[in-house]
Design a protein around this motif. Structure first.
Motif, PDB file in Angstrom:
ATOM      1  N   PHE A  92      10.694  12.527   9.112  1.00  0.00           N
ATOM      2  CA  PHE A  92      11.196  11.361   8.401  1.00  0.00           C
ATOM      3  C   PHE A  92      11.973  11.784   7.159  1.00  0.00           C
ATOM      4  N   THR A  93      13.060  11.051   6.894  1.00  0.00           N
ATOM      5  CA  THR A  93      13.874  11.304   5.708  1.00  0.00           C
ATOM      6  C   THR A  93      13.374  10.422   4.570  1.00  0.00           C
ATOM      7  N   PRO A  94      13.156  10.984   3.383  1.00  0.00           N
ATOM      8  CA  PRO A  94      12.700  10.164   2.250  1.00  0.00           C
ATOM      9  C   PRO A  94      13.704   9.048   1.954  1.00  0.00           C
ATOM     10  N   PRO A  95      13.251   7.925   1.395  1.00  0.00           N
ATOM     11  CA  PRO A  95      14.161   6.819   1.076  1.00  0.00           C
ATOM     12  C   PRO A  95      15.276   7.275   0.142  1.00  0.00           C
ATOM     13  N   SER A  96      16.486   6.796   0.418  1.00  0.00           N
ATOM     14  CA  SER A  96      17.632   7.146  -0.431  1.00  0.00           C
ATOM     15  C   SER A  96      17.574   6.347  -1.725  1.00  0.00           C
ATOM     16  N   ASP A  97      18.245   6.878  -2.744  1.00  0.00           N
ATOM     17  CA  ASP A  97      18.353   6.133  -3.992  1.00  0.00           C
ATOM     18  C   ASP A  97      19.281   4.931  -3.786  1.00  0.00           C
ATOM     19  N   LEU A  98      18.963   3.848  -4.446  1.00  0.00           N
ATOM     20  CA  LEU A  98      19.745   2.617  -4.298  1.00  0.00           C
ATOM     21  C   LEU A  98      20.979   2.696  -5.185  1.00  0.00           C
ATOM     22  N   ASP A  99      22.155   2.555  -4.586  1.00  0.00           N
ATOM     23  CA  ASP A  99      23.417   2.631  -5.322  1.00  0.00           C
ATOM     24  C   ASP A  99      24.034   1.234  -5.382  1.00  0.00           C
ATOM     25  N   LEU A 100      23.960   0.613  -6.566  1.00  0.00           N
ATOM     26  CA  LEU A 100      24.497  -0.733  -6.739  1.00  0.00           C
ATOM     27  C   LEU A 100      25.626  -0.765  -7.774  1.00  0.00           C
ATOM     28  N   GLU A 101      26.138   0.423  -8.116  1.00  0.00           N
ATOM     29  CA  GLU A 101      27.153   0.472  -9.164  1.00  0.00           C
ATOM     30  C   GLU A 101      28.391  -0.328  -8.770  1.00  0.00           C
ATOM     31  N   GLY A 102      28.654  -0.432  -7.468  1.00  0.00           N
ATOM     32  CA  GLY A 102      29.825  -1.195  -7.032  1.00  0.00           C
ATOM     33  C   GLY A 102      29.766  -2.642  -7.467  1.00  0.00           C
ATOM     34  N   ASN A 103      28.545  -3.207  -7.487  1.00  0.00           N
ATOM     35  CA  ASN A 103      28.390  -4.604  -7.919  1.00  0.00           C
ATOM     36  C   ASN A 103      28.648  -4.766  -9.416  1.00  0.00           C
ATOM     37  N   PHE A 104      28.412  -3.712 -10.176  1.00  0.00           N
ATOM     38  CA  PHE A 104      28.508  -3.816 -11.632  1.00  0.00           C
ATOM     39  C   PHE A 104      29.855  -3.336 -12.169  1.00  0.00           C
ATOM     40  N   LEU A 105      30.685  -2.754 -11.301  1.00  0.00           N
ATOM     41  CA  LEU A 105      31.991  -2.268 -11.740  1.00  0.00           C
ATOM     42  C   LEU A 105      33.082  -3.330 -11.596  1.00  0.00           C
ATOM     43  N   ILE A 106      32.719  -4.488 -11.048  1.00  0.00           N
ATOM     44  CA  ILE A 106      33.697  -5.575 -10.877  1.00  0.00           C
ATOM     45  C   ILE A 106      34.056  -6.154 -12.246  1.00  0.00           C
ATOM     46  N   SER A 107      35.327  -6.517 -12.448  1.00  0.00           N
ATOM     47  CA  SER A 107      35.757  -7.167 -13.696  1.00  0.00           C
ATOM     48  C   SER A 107      35.346  -8.644 -13.636  1.00  0.00           C
ATOM     49  N   PHE A 108      34.332  -8.976 -14.424  1.00  0.00           N
ATOM     50  CA  PHE A 108      33.810 -10.336 -14.398  1.00  0.00           C
ATOM     51  C   PHE A 108      34.650 -11.254 -15.300  1.00  0.00           C
ATOM     52  N   VAL A 109      34.767 -12.500 -14.887  1.00  0.00           N
ATOM     53  CA  VAL A 109      35.484 -13.511 -15.678  1.00  0.00           C
ATOM     54  C   VAL A 109      34.497 -14.168 -16.633  1.00  0.00           C
ATOM     55  N   ASN A 136       0.818  -1.229   0.000  1.00  0.00           N
ATOM     56  CA  ASN A 136       0.000   0.000   0.000  1.00  0.00           C
ATOM     57  C   ASN A 136       0.852   1.280   0.000  1.00  0.00           C
ATOM     58  N   GLY A 137       1.667   1.403  -1.051  1.00  0.00           N
ATOM     59  CA  GLY A 137       2.412   2.655  -1.220  1.00  0.00           C
ATOM     60  C   GLY A 137       3.869   2.583  -0.865  1.00  0.00           C
ATOM     61  N   GLY A 138       4.375   1.436  -0.458  1.00  0.00           N
ATOM     62  CA  GLY A 138       5.785   1.286  -0.179  1.00  0.00           C
ATOM     63  C   GLY A 138       6.263   2.169   0.968  1.00  0.00           C
ATOM     64  N   LEU A 139       7.596   2.441   0.949  1.00  0.00           N
ATOM     65  CA  LEU A 139       8.189   3.253   2.014  1.00  0.00           C
ATOM     66  C   LEU A 139       7.615   4.665   2.024  1.00  0.00           C
ATOM     67  N   ASN A 140       7.464   5.262   0.840  1.00  0.00           N
ATOM     68  CA  ASN A 140       6.941   6.633   0.780  1.00  0.00           C
ATOM     69  C   ASN A 140       5.505   6.705   1.283  1.00  0.00           C
ATOM     70  N   GLY A 141       4.697   5.725   0.913  1.00  0.00           N
ATOM     71  CA  GLY A 141       3.318   5.704   1.407  1.00  0.00           C
ATOM     72  C   GLY A 141       3.272   5.548   2.921  1.00  0.00           C
TER      73      GLY A 141
END
Length: 724
Positions: free
Chosen positions: A527-544, A501-506
């Motif tokens: 209350f502080t609004p939800p922060s943006d999700l930062d997942l760039e660290g997971n995608f910057l890894i050099s994958f084999v 019913n509206g998530g964190l903001n609701g």
């Protein structure tokens, strides 16, 4: 019965003493006190104001000169003469609306200004230079660019009223300490403050004032100055009938101030003009009749008067003046002398008394408004105490915090459940919407390419849709990462705005509304609004990556043919044995046919070539088909290995993303818990402040009631003064 001068003098002194005690309560009282002092001074001077007026200025001048020859009258008369003016339409009592602007500058210096309101104009107030009243941001705190406007409205009774409109200002507009919601109808005495409910340094206060005035001094000032007198002498020419302007003035002028009114008909010298007497007699008779019939609201006395002074004529001319004419002057002077013989100031009393009434009539409404305002304030303060005692804020705040914490736990539990279901859906092997299926579909659409390196044939898979990626692993990694980024972004969007019913903001929106159990406690959400999700660290890894190629060893065509002929010679000759009888068109035995092959091939050498070509063609086709099947098997094996690898890669990366999402959810949960601790602390401070507020309100109530009692006492004193 007309008021006497001594009585009026006593009344003026009483009112001045009364106002002197109340000067600090009302700025207008200072001006009223000054005006009453001027009236008292005028009364003590005992100078009778005599206004001589005529359509012809020369006639007024003649009467002025005549009266000025009388030394006794010169000492008691304040003479003035002028021409007739148009009588304005009677407007009765008029409402005058104004804004009284107050501010406290440095060193507690109070500055006041007045702005008169017009019935057809809206007043804009703010920091904008184009506002009707511009307020400097250096002097005033929190005033918006376009803060408010005050506009006139016409009610059902056709009476002009004034309403204040807040123009969505940042810090609000307050009337008598209460914030204005959109529109508010103003009443006389209302106190308007901008950006603060209380008046003080750096805060502008505007007092709305609405009063009734009997005389509209702004309309035709010449007319009101003309009738502001004790004696009115209207001079006409007996040789001419009354003009329309003269009739209009005599019939309609306001005699409220005037004690005596006379029409002075100038008589000519009958000795010099024998017909003038008859003309004068006729005109005066007509004038007397007109006055009796048309002018019924005024006590006008018609006086025939020869205006030329005997003292100013030559000796020879004295003999030519009719004695009757000189007698009119004597009678006229005697009439005026009798008016001022004993107490000339009594003539003043009527005019000054009317002015006194006009001056003090605003005093009673001031007290009534103040008392009414205090009554409302007292009622509001008593209502505050009742409201503070009505609710047990301690229990309410405690139950609110408990309910919010329960809702928070339920929210995050539901979010994790929805997130788990979403993970299962994206990894579902049987769903076309899952990432497993999309990876398989992506791999299935790869194009195999065969190249030769170092004498060996190599099968390489390529992504034709992304020619910019030479390495297929980069293309696949990019595909998987982008797919997971899209999924993650959508999931976080659902977490913040949709789930449960509206998530964190609701939840935060509902909770912000829920914590306002104490009105106006939180001006903004804790209350502080939800922060943006930062997942760039997971995608910057050099994958084999994994291998996208395979080596294919192709068999020799000659060797394949020899092997096939050796292993399948009978299968190869059988079709030949079946075909030859048809070719030779004779019925022979098998052995005969075999024995005749050499003869047949010698006789038909082309037949041998045809047989050999057929066998070679058949074996080459079979060889090519075998190669294609082997290549396809190799390609399918590579694709299967590649799909399995990247499906496993995606599952592992998804697990890491979910770990980060769960960590982010824990952070958001902790932020809410921290905010709840702040809210709980604020509630405790509020409860402490409420107790202090109750004590302060009780003290204020006592002061207000004392002020109200003082005002009622002063009003009773004023009412005694007005009982004349």
């Amino acid at each position: 019965m007309a008021i006497k001068a001594d009585k009026l003098s006593q009344i003026l002194e009483n009112f001045q003493q009364f106002l002197h005690k109340s000067l600090d309560d009302c700025e207008d009282f200072k001006q009223i006190s000054k005006n009453l002092a001027r009236l008292h001074s005028t009364l003590e001077q005992k100078k009778i104001s005599v206004q001589i007026v005529s359509e012809k200025l020369a006639l007024a001048q003649e009467l002025y000169d005549l009266i000025f020859t009388n030394e006794q009258l010169k000492t008691v008369f304040e003479l003035k003469f002028d021409t007739l003016v148009e009588v304005p339409e009677k407007s009765g009592r008029q409402q005058i609306a104004s804004l009284k602007f107050k501010e406290i500058r440095d060193k507690n210096i109070e500055i006041r200004q007045n702005y008169q309101l017009q019935d057809n104009k809206t007043i804009a107030i703010g920091r904008c230079p184009e506002s009707d009243i511009t307020l400097s941001s250096k002097l005033y705190q929190g005033v918006s660019w376009n803060h408010l406007k005050i506009q006139p409205i016409i009610n059902n009774s056709k009476i002009t009223q004034w309403q204040i409109c807040d123009l969505q200002s940042t810090n609000g507009t307050f009337v008598n300490g209460k914030r204005v919601e959109k529109l508010h109808l103003l009443e006389s005495g209302d106190k308007i403050t901008l950006a603060s409910p209380n008046y003080g340094a750096g805060v502008a206060e505007i007092v709305f004032d609405l009063r009734n005035e009997t005389i509209n001094s702004k309309t035709n000032l010449e007319y009101w100055d003309l009738i502001d007198c004790d004696l009115m002498l209207i001079v006409i020419d007996s040789q001419e009938p009354l003009s329309i302007k003269e009739k209009s003035f005599i019939k309609n002028f306001d005699a409220g101030f005037i004690s005596q009114q006379y029409i002075i008909a100038k008589l000519p010298n009958f000795q010099q003009d024998t017909q003038a007497e008859a003309i004068a007699t006729t005109n005066l008779e007509n004038l007397a009749t007109w006055i009796n019939n048309e002018v019924t609201t005024k006590e006008l006395e018609l006086i025939s008067l020869y205006l030329e002074s005997a003292n100013n004529t030559g000796t020879d001319l004295n003999l030519e003046i009719d004695k009757k004419l000189l007698k009119t002057q004597t009678s006229f002077f005697k009439l005026l002398e009798n008016l001022v013989k004993r107490q000339p100031e009594n003539l003043l009393a009527k005019r000054l008394f009317i002015k006194l009434i006009a001056e003090v009539e605003s005093i009673k409404p001031f007290y009534l408004n103040k008392i009414a305002s205090l009554t409302q304030t007292i009622a509001a303060e008593e209502a505050k105490i009742a409201s503070l005692n009505q609710v047990n804020w301690k229990e309410v705040s405690k139950s609110t915090i408990t309910e919010i914490e329960r809702g928070k736990d339920l929210l995050f539990k539901q979010i994790k459940s929805d997130l788990s279901q979403s993970k299962a859906a994206i990894l579902d092997n049987y769903s076309k919407k899952s990432i497993i299926y999309t990876i398989q579909d992506f791999v299935d659409n790869l194009t195999p390419t065969i190249t030769t390196q170092n004498g060996q044939k190599i099968i390489i898979l390529k992504d034709e849709s992304r020619p910019d990626f030479d390495d297929l692993n980069l293309s696949l990694i990019n595909f998987c990462v982008n797919s997971l980024k899209t999924w993650t972004s959508k999931e976080w969007q659902k977490i913040t705005n949709i789930y449960n019913n509206g998530g964190l903001n609701g939840f935060l929106k509902r909770t912000t509304h829920q914590i306002n159990v104490v009105p106006n406690l939180f001006t903004s959400s804790p209350f502080t609004p939800p922060s943006d999700l930062d997942l760039e660290g997971n995608f910057l890894i050099s994958f084999v990556g994994t291998t996208c190629t395979t080596t294919y060893k192709q068999k020799s065509l000659i060797g394949y043919i020899v092997k096939e002929l050796r292993g399948n010679i009978m299968a190869t000759l059988m079709p030949v044995m079946l075909i030859i009888p048809f070719i030779v068109s004779s019925k022979v035995s098998k052995n005969q046919i075999i024995g005749k092959f050499p003869q047949l091939f010698n006789k038909f050498p082309w037949l041998l070539g045809l047989v050999v070509c057929a066998i070679v063609y058949f074996l080459v086709n079979k060889y090519n088909q075998q190669n294609e099947n082997d290549i396809e098997a190799s390609v399918q094996k590579i694709k299967k290995d590649l799909a399995n690898y990247y499906q496993s890669f995606t599952k592992n990366l998804l697990d890491k993303i979910l770990q980060d999402i769960n960590l982010a959810l824990e952070i958001e949960a902790q932020k809410i818990s921290d905010a709840l601790e702040t809210i709980d602390s604020t509630y405790l401070e509020c409860l402490s402040d409420a107790e202090k507020q109750q004590l302060e309100i009780r003290n204020n109530l006592e002061q207000y009631k004392n002020q109200q009692k003082t005002l009622e006492t002063e009003l009773a004193e004023f009412n005694k003064l007005t009982k004349i």
